[in-house]
Design an enzyme around this catalytic site. Structure first.
Site, PDB file in Angstrom:
ATOM      1  CG  ASP A 129      -1.976   1.088   1.156  1.00 26.24           C
ATOM      2  OD1 ASP A 129      -2.644   1.199   0.115  1.00 26.24           O
ATOM      3  OD2 ASP A 129      -2.108   1.841   2.142  1.00 26.24           O
ATOM      4  CG  MET A 158     -10.099   7.956   3.249  1.00 16.26           C
ATOM      5  SD  MET A 158     -11.466   7.901   2.044  1.00 16.26           S
ATOM      6  CE  MET A 158     -11.250   9.470   1.210  1.00 16.26           C
ATOM      7  NE  ARG A 159      -0.861   5.640   2.193  1.00 14.86           N
ATOM      8  CZ  ARG A 159      -0.915   4.931   3.291  1.00 14.86           C
ATOM      9  NH1 ARG A 159      -1.342   3.690   3.240  1.00 14.86           N
ATOM     10  NH2 ARG A 159      -0.554   5.435   4.446  1.00 14.86           N
ATOM     11  CB  ALA A 160      -6.957   4.191  -3.230  1.00 13.66           C
ATOM     12  CB  VAL A 215      -2.336   7.506  -4.622  1.00 13.05           C
ATOM     13  CG1 VAL A 215      -1.471   7.088  -5.812  1.00 13.05           C
ATOM     14  CG2 VAL A 215      -1.548   7.357  -3.334  1.00 13.05           C
TER      15      VAL A 215
END
Length: 663
Positions: free
Chosen positions: A193, A274-276, A279
């Site tokens: 991730d 929420m990282r996706a 990014v």
């Protein structure tokens, strides 16, 4: 210094080149993970990228690459005054798979710290990579304790080195780039991730393109400097484009429409956290800047999804990464009317300014699904002989409890059996062999205390000599080689029964994946045994071989055990520290040849003589049970369990039974 292969001379691999360039434009994207088979220019392209990056302003003499405009207030070489600094080329620092912890984070001289109170610190690779690229080739083979350190540094933007209360902290913000061959095993989800983007690469099947690859490589090998000079203009053009895109990046507008498409896409593919979303937003913005635009278009969002989501979508460990592009297009179309963009697919700069990417892996990911039976009945396996049946599908996997190897090992770090490791709970102390890595403070003080008067101690400080230092011995967990020996004979061929057997083995494979084991697969049927999968770190490969395993014929149990014994013998030469756990999946029957039962017993006793830990999964069913699997377990000096007992809620006594038999 050798001349690197020019980035612009790499043939094809549009997705790989685009992902690397987007990170050069916006390091906030978060790095790239490059997955693919060997010999596909993964490492070549990554190493070539560093020559395209703009120079970095640094404080003169600072070993930690502080920015003169905003120096790190806690820099070990500081404090620095803000002001003009010097320029140096961007660095690409390579982290070897077998590096030590001190090589990665740096080494603190404990002897000087104790005796003189001086923080003598030698920076490691994390300091060298600050404001540059940290490249890990074969990142999936990186030891777990190094992965933990990388995760900490990536999350905090700093590296902490602590030795018995003496600590050093320095900034460490880097672009993480990794390459890997999926056949050698997968990455831990936490590290996976941390990579902003991922790309799949494969060798071209077009003869003309392959010819051009060979032609350029031979030309480079003959005259690296001359070859690089011929590509100097193209390299300069890309370098200038990166600089221009960086300058344009703050002006790029990410409208509400594009944001809603990003959020809807991430929700549709059920990615965790929420990282996706973040990014994807940064990637789409970088794509617009790379294309020379100030507005993010729908094509940018689509390309960002193809790069940022395949490794983040919710999936089982054995599912291939990838996106259903039809579902992606439907989601983007559904939310296309809610934005303020007017995408023009045929306009200039569409798709991020790169040629359209080749089709990525589809959602099914080559999962090994078998064709449905037609009018002629079930399909036969390739080369099927008399009595051979097609492969049965595995039943749903279930959670198992750990099967561990008794005793204390010295193998590679993992999560299965007890072992002496560099990390874990402290169990004692010893004199260091080589460089001191883990100080046992109490033992060191105890060793130095009797000599203080003879050493002329006058003050409050303790006079410590190198001979006083003691290394802490620690106990943690190791990964093992789990070798599956699976009976695929006719006695196991009932479809419902074989489906349950495969489900049980698949469950154990899932457990091996989580515990960082190597796995191997030996099958036996007909008149012989074969190594379906040599020992490997790729649990996915074992699951794929298991899925297509046909059944039928006699039961050469002795041949299966002898082949497994030979596999272990060879593996001990390759990896002597890794201990093995043999899992024999059979009903215990042995047929074919003279005295098959006696031969199987003698073969089993070879494992007992070598002290190999073993478990027999008893697959016998029906109202009348012969108990042959239990007899086999006795010959192996192991333990026998039924398929039902493999489940987590009924296997509690298995480990104790294995250990009791080994005592």
């Amino acid at each position: 210094m050798s001349t690197p292969f020019p980035f612009t001379a790499v043939v094809g691999q549009e997705d790989l080149r685009l992902a690397l360039l987007l990170n050069a434009v916006s390091p906030a994207v978060g790095g790239v993970l490059v997955r693919g088979e060997k010999g596909t220019a993964k490492s070549t392209a990554v190493r070539a990228l560093s020559a395209l990056l703009p120079e970095v302003a640094v404080v003169p003499g600072c070993r930690f690459s502080c920015d003169p405009a905003a120096p790190d207030p806690s820099c070990p070489d500081g404090p620095h005054e803000a002001g003009n600094g010097g320029m140096r080329p961007s660095r690409m620092v390579e982290l070897p798979v077998g590096a030590s912890e001190d090589r990665l984070v740096g080494a603190l001289d404990i002897e000087r710290a104790l005796a003189e109170g001086v923080k003598a610190f030698e920076p490691g690779l994390l300091a060298d990579a600050h404001r540059g690229i940290l490249y890990v080739d074969e990142v999936n083979l990186l030891h777990d304790h190094l992965v933990d350190l990388l995760l900490d540094a990536a999350a905090m933007g700093a590296s902490y080195v602590e030795r018995e209360g003496v600590s050093v902290r320095h900034a460490s913000k880097f672009l993480l780039v990794g390459t890997m061959n999926p056949e050698e095993g997968e990455l831990r989800p936490q590290l996976l991730d941390r990579f902003g983007l991922t790309v799949e690469v494969a060798a071209s099947r077009e003869p003309d393109q392959r010819v051009e690859v060979v032609r350029r490589r031979l030309a480079y090998d003959d005259d690296p400097a001359g070859f690089a000079a011929r590509w100097a203009d193209e390299e300069s053009a890309v370098r200038q484009r990166i600089v221009a895109a960086r300058e344009l990046l703050p002006s790029v507008r990410l409208g509400d429409g594009a944001l809603r498409q990003i959020a809807a896409t991430c929700a549709a593919f059920e990615v965790d956290g929420m990282r996706a979303d973040i990014v994807m937003a940064r990637t789409a913005t970088a794509l617009a800047a790379w294309a020379g635009r100030t507005d993010v278009l729908a094509e940018d969002v689509r390309q960002a999804a193809l790069l940022a989501l395949p490794h983040r979508r919710r999936r089982n460990p054995f599912d291939a990464p990838g996106l259903d592009e039809d579902k992606l297009d439907e989601t983007l179309e559904e939310f296309s009317g809610e934005g303020d963009e007017d995408p023009d697919p045929d306009g200039p700069g569409g798709g991020g300014g790169q040629p359209p990417p080749s089709d990525g892996p589809q959602a099914d990911g080559g999962s090994g699904a078998q064709p449905e039976a037609g009018d002629g009945g079930e399909p036969q396996a390739s080369g099927a002989g008399a009595g051979e049946q097609s492969a049965a599908r595995a039943s749903e996997p279930f959670r198992t409890k750990v099967l561990s190897v008794p005793g204390l090992g010295d193998g590679a770090a993992g999560r299965r059996s007890r072992a002496r490791t560099e990390h874990g709970r402290t169990t004692g102390a010893r004199r260091p062999q080589g460089a001191l890595t883990k100080l046992h403070l109490a033992a060191t003080v105890q060793a130095a205390a009797p000599h203080q008067r003879a050493r002329g101690r006058t003050g409050r400080g303790l006079v410590v000599r190198r001979d006083d230092l003691r290394q802490a011995t620690r106990e943690g967990r190791e990964g093992n080689l789990v070798l599956f020996v699976v009976d695929a004979s006719g006695s196991m061929a009932a479809r419902q029964r074989m489906s349950a057997v495969k489900g049980a083995v698949l469950s154990l494979l899932l457990d091996a994946y989580q515990r960082r084991d190597k796995v191997g697969l030996v099958t036996f049927r007909g008149s012989a045994a074969e190594v379906a999968l040599p020992p490997t770190s790729s649990v996915d490969a074992a699951a794929a071989r298991l899925e297509t395993l046909p059944t039928g014929g006699r039961t050469p149990l002795a041949a299966g055990l002898l082949r497994a014994h030979e596999v272990l013998r060879v593996e001990r030469l390759r990896d002597p520290a890794r201990r093995a756990l043999v899992v024999v999946v059979t009903d215990g029957r042995a047929t074919g040849g003279p005295e098959p039962v006696a031969l199987a017993g003698r073969a089993a006793r070879l494992f007992a003589a070598d002290g190999v830990a073993s478990v027999v999964v008893d697959c016998e069913s029906g109202p009348v049970r012969l108990g042959l699997a239990g007899q086999l377990a006795g010959e192996l000096d192991g333990t026998a369990v039924t398929l039902d007992e493999l489940r987590a809620d009924s296997i509690a006594g298995l480990v104790k039974d294995v250990q009791r038999r080994a005592a």
